[in-house]
Design a protein around this motif. Structure first.
Motif, PDB file in Angstrom:
ATOM      1  N   PRO A 141       0.844  -1.199   0.000  1.00  0.00           N
ATOM      2  CA  PRO A 141       0.000   0.000   0.000  1.00  0.00           C
ATOM      3  C   PRO A 141       0.877   1.245   0.000  1.00  0.00           C
ATOM      4  CG  PRO A 141       0.077  -0.949   2.198  1.00  0.00           C
ATOM      5  CD  PRO A 141       0.808  -1.908   1.300  1.00  0.00           C
TER       6      PRO A 141
ATOM      7  N   VAL B 122      -2.092   6.615  -8.635  1.00  0.00           N
ATOM      8  CA  VAL B 122      -2.794   6.136  -7.440  1.00  0.00           C
ATOM      9  C   VAL B 122      -4.241   6.614  -7.454  1.00  0.00           C
ATOM     10  CG1 VAL B 122      -2.855   6.179  -4.920  1.00  0.00           C
ATOM     11  CG2 VAL B 122      -0.647   6.102  -6.123  1.00  0.00           C
TER      12      VAL B 122
ATOM     13  N   GLY C  95      -4.247   2.874  -3.421  1.00  0.00           N
ATOM     14  CA  GLY C  95      -3.414   3.571  -2.454  1.00  0.00           C
ATOM     15  C   GLY C  95      -4.182   4.740  -1.878  1.00  0.00           C
TER      16      GLY C  95
ATOM     17  N   ALA D 214      -3.044  -2.491  -6.017  1.00  0.00           N
ATOM     18  CA  ALA D 214      -1.874  -1.784  -6.524  1.00  0.00           C
ATOM     19  C   ALA D 214      -1.025  -2.706  -7.394  1.00  0.00           C
ATOM     20  CB  ALA D 214      -1.037  -1.245  -5.359  1.00  0.00           C
TER      21      ALA D 214
END
Length: 329
Positions: A254, A267, A273, A303
């Motif tokens: 993360p 992101v 994130g 992610a």
């Protein structure tokens, strides 16, 4: 075909070095010969190549001014501060626009970067190509430093310079550390600006019980850092498309990053994130990452999936090769 890749501060362990080495390695897999030169060292005649690919528009402009014979053709990749800072700097803007004007193609990392550039120079629209950075993999390696058992480790990978805003991370996490004494922070990266390093290293000394400045590491050892991290930070005031955050995402970590162009292009807040706008949001997200194992795992998995699907290194090289071929025909 031989391509000369011209990058600033090569081979220092900075983002541009990571980028050109990755691109060179994957171009070689496609049968392209490459050679990397530094644009910030002593100027020498360029080696023979079919095309020159410069990284960071303003540094490349300065480099070109010193050459007795300028390369033709050449393309330019805008990597971050050249787009977000130099393009708007009264003393640098002319140089940036000059080198872009003569380039046969301009490579940016995403559509948001293209929008910024074309707002300032719409005449370049026909030759601007958004190509996402590839994610860099790492060979297995050890690290002399090991995370303490039972601790939660934040890692901030960045060269020490003002734009990286490292003191803000130490200050904010210092408030959380009072509540979570098992919190740790590793700073990983070389000293780039001595004045900023004095500030950062003074803060590290004052918080030496939980902050560690590892300093410069060979890029090949960063995999061992990511393997120990629980979450990765980026507190930059300005970014292009930070390779370190993309690397962390590809490891399934993360990330908690400042909401600036470059970070926000990679992101998606709450999905791949966290993006923060101020210290309070930083603290809220940082505390959530410490306490919520499920959220941390979910963010990391998404992610990793995003990095694999959107940031293929071989697709990056293939897209660049297509541009090279079109210019050389």
């Amino acid at each position: 075909m031989k391509i000369i890749l011209a990058a600033p501060n090569f081979p220092q362990p900075r983002g541009n070095t990571v980028t050109v080495r990755r691109i060179a390695a994957h171009l070689e897999k496609l049968g392209v010969q490459t050679e990397i030169v530094s644009t910030t060292e002593e100027v020498k005649p360029l080696p023979f190549g079919d095309l020159v690919h410069g990284f960071h528009a303003f540094y490349f402009y300065q480099f070109m001014q010193k050459l007795a014979e300028r390369p033709d053709p050449y393309i330019v990749t805008m990597t971050g501060t050249d787009l977000n800072v130099d393009l708007f700097h009264p003393q640098k803007r002319g140089g940036v626009l000059s080198v872009l004007r003569e380039a046969k193609a301009i490579h940016v990392f995403d559509e948001a970067a293209k929008t910024i550039l074309l707002k300032e120079a719409p005449e370049f629209e026909y030759k601007v190509f958004p190509i996402a950075q590839g994610a860099t993999g790492f060979p297995p390696s050890g690290l002399p430093l090991e995370k303490e058992a039972g601790t939660f480790l934040y890692v901030l990978p960045a060269g020490i310079r003002k734009v990286k805003n490292i003191p803000s991370a130490i200050s904010a996490l210092g408030k959380l550390h009072k509540k979570y004494p098992h919190l740790r922070l590793w700073l990983v990266g070389p000293v780039i600006e001595e004045a900023e390093a004095e500030i950062v290293l003074d803060l590290v000394e004052r918080h030496s019980g939980w902050v560690c400045c590892i300093g410069e590491l060979p890029h090949s050892e960063m995999g061992a850092v990511y393997q120990q991290a629980d979450a990765v930070l980026n507190t930059s005031l300005s970014e292009g498309q930070p390779a370190a955050i993309l690397e962390a995402m590809s490891y399934g970590l993360p990330v908690l990053v400042s909401n600036v162009q470059g970070n926000s292009g990679m992101v998606e807040n709450g999905s791949t994130g966290y993006l923060y706008n101020d210290e309070q949001e930083f603290l809220d997200y940082a505390e959530q990452l410490i306490n919520d194992d499920e959220a941390r795992q979910r963010l990391g998995q998404r992610a990793k999936q995003y990095a694999a699907e959107q940031h293929s290194s071989i697709r990056e090289a293939e897209a660049l090769l297509k541009i090279y071929k079109s210019l050389l025909q």
